[in-house]
Design a protein around this motif. Structure first.
Motif, PDB file in Angstrom:
ATOM      1  N   ASP A  94       0.934  10.380  23.065  1.00 32.70           N
ATOM      2  CA  ASP A  94       1.337   9.906  24.384  1.00 32.70           C
ATOM      3  C   ASP A  94       2.655   9.134  24.388  1.00 32.70           C
ATOM      4  O   ASP A  94       3.053   8.593  25.438  1.00 32.70           O
ATOM      5  N   VAL A  95       3.328   9.061  23.244  1.00 31.63           N
ATOM      6  CA  VAL A  95       4.649   8.426  23.196  1.00 31.63           C
ATOM      7  C   VAL A  95       5.706   9.505  23.430  1.00 31.63           C
ATOM      8  O   VAL A  95       5.818  10.453  22.648  1.00 31.63           O
ATOM      9  N   PRO A  96       6.497   9.407  24.500  1.00 27.25           N
ATOM     10  CA  PRO A  96       7.479  10.450  24.808  1.00 27.25           C
ATOM     11  C   PRO A  96       8.563  10.571  23.727  1.00 27.25           C
ATOM     12  O   PRO A  96       8.995   9.567  23.154  1.00 27.25           O
ATOM     13  N   ALA A  97       8.988  11.795  23.477  1.00 32.38           N
ATOM     14  CA  ALA A  97      10.039  12.030  22.482  1.00 32.38           C
ATOM     15  C   ALA A  97      11.326  11.296  22.864  1.00 32.38           C
ATOM     16  O   ALA A  97      12.062  10.827  21.987  1.00 32.38           O
ATOM     17  N   ASP A  98      11.592  11.178  24.166  1.00 33.24           N
ATOM     18  CA  ASP A  98      12.804  10.468  24.593  1.00 33.24           C
ATOM     19  C   ASP A  98      12.742   8.998  24.210  1.00 33.24           C
ATOM     20  O   ASP A  98      13.770   8.397  23.858  1.00 33.24           O
ATOM     21  N   PHE A  99      11.546   8.406  24.249  1.00 31.57           N
ATOM     22  CA  PHE A  99      11.435   7.011  23.836  1.00 31.57           C
ATOM     23  C   PHE A  99      11.589   6.881  22.322  1.00 31.57           C
ATOM     24  O   PHE A  99      12.222   5.936  21.837  1.00 31.57           O
TER      25      PHE A  99
END
Length: 254
Positions: A94-99
């Motif tokens: 659930d951690v976005p790749a952009d973050f």
């Protein structure tokens, strides 16, 4: 950032908080207890991350990112070894790749620090880092947690990860990993479980790992025997302390 007593690092940095129980190594995770304590103290970042089951705190599965924290490492003038996401997993689904890319940029901008990122999801780590625009940073060490032989496949996934340093955390070590392949793994941290409900660690399991490290040229760091009171059990193995770090001329292959 928080100074820490973790033996193999200097400080923790948590741009992500919250997680999900995945395998047996997660059962007594200290981060669940700590997150519940921080929520009780009124810290907004940790609200709703755990729930009480009996007398224990367990992850709810909620994961939050903290963009404000990304600027923090630039404020530390003194070089540090930094454990990234001691309260979560940067490669949680659930951690976005952009973050993750923003975290990478913060680490790239502060080469004086050495960042240590540990995941129980090295397959996601490998996929994200090989498919996206993520440079191999010399100051970023990437690792996987392996608690027993049931999750030895994490080592194969870790070998797919493009990294200057790859490491494995065999903590909490709750079973033998005698069949492990440490090829291209630069550092192994070994430790028994500690705190309430800690499971026992057989000394033979630790000796097996040290022999593997000597054969593969992997630095061997023995963190603790663990138990309910880890200070009482200490961290001496076979009459000495092992604080080997990758790239320090720690051992020769046999």
């Amino acid at each position: 950032m928080a100074e820490t007593s973790i033996e193999w690092t200097d400080a923790t940095w948590n741009p992500v908080a919250g997680c999900t129980i995945l395998t047996a190594g997660c059962t007594n995770c200290y981060a669940m207890r700590m997150a519940a304590r921080l929520e009780a103290m009124g810290m907004e970042k940790y609200q709703g991350l755990t729930r009480k089951t009996g007398a224990r705190a367990k992850w709810t599965g909620k994961v939050v990112t903290d963009p404000k924290s990304l600027a923090v490492p630039a404020t530390w003038s003194k070089p540090r070894r930094v454990f990234v996401n001691s309260m979560s997993d940067l490669f949680h689904i659930d951690v976005p790749a952009d973050f993750i890319r923003d975290v990478w940029a913060a680490m790239e901008a502060t080469p004086r620090h050495t960042y240590q990122i540990l995941t129980k999801r090295p397959e996601i780590m490998a996929d994200v880092l090989t498919r996206g625009d993520f440079p191999i940073l010399p100051n970023v060490w990437l690792g996987a947690s392996v608690e027993d032989s049931r999750v030895l496949d994490r080592l194969d996934e870790l070998r797919r990860v493009p990294a200057a340093i790859r490491f494995v955390s065999l903590e909490p070590l709750i079973g033998s990993v005698a069949g492990a392949n440490l090829t291209d793994i630069h550092w192994a941290i070994v430790g028994g479980e500690s705190g309430p409900g800690a499971r026992d660690m057989d000394p033979r399991w630790v000796d097996e790992i040290e022999v593997m490290c000597r054969r593969s040229g992997t630095a061997f760091f023995f963190k603790q025997w663990g138990g309910r009171n880890k200070k009482a059990t200490g961290r001496t193995l076979n009459g000495r302390t092992y604080d080997e770090m990758p790239g320090s001329g720690y051992c020769a292959q046999i």
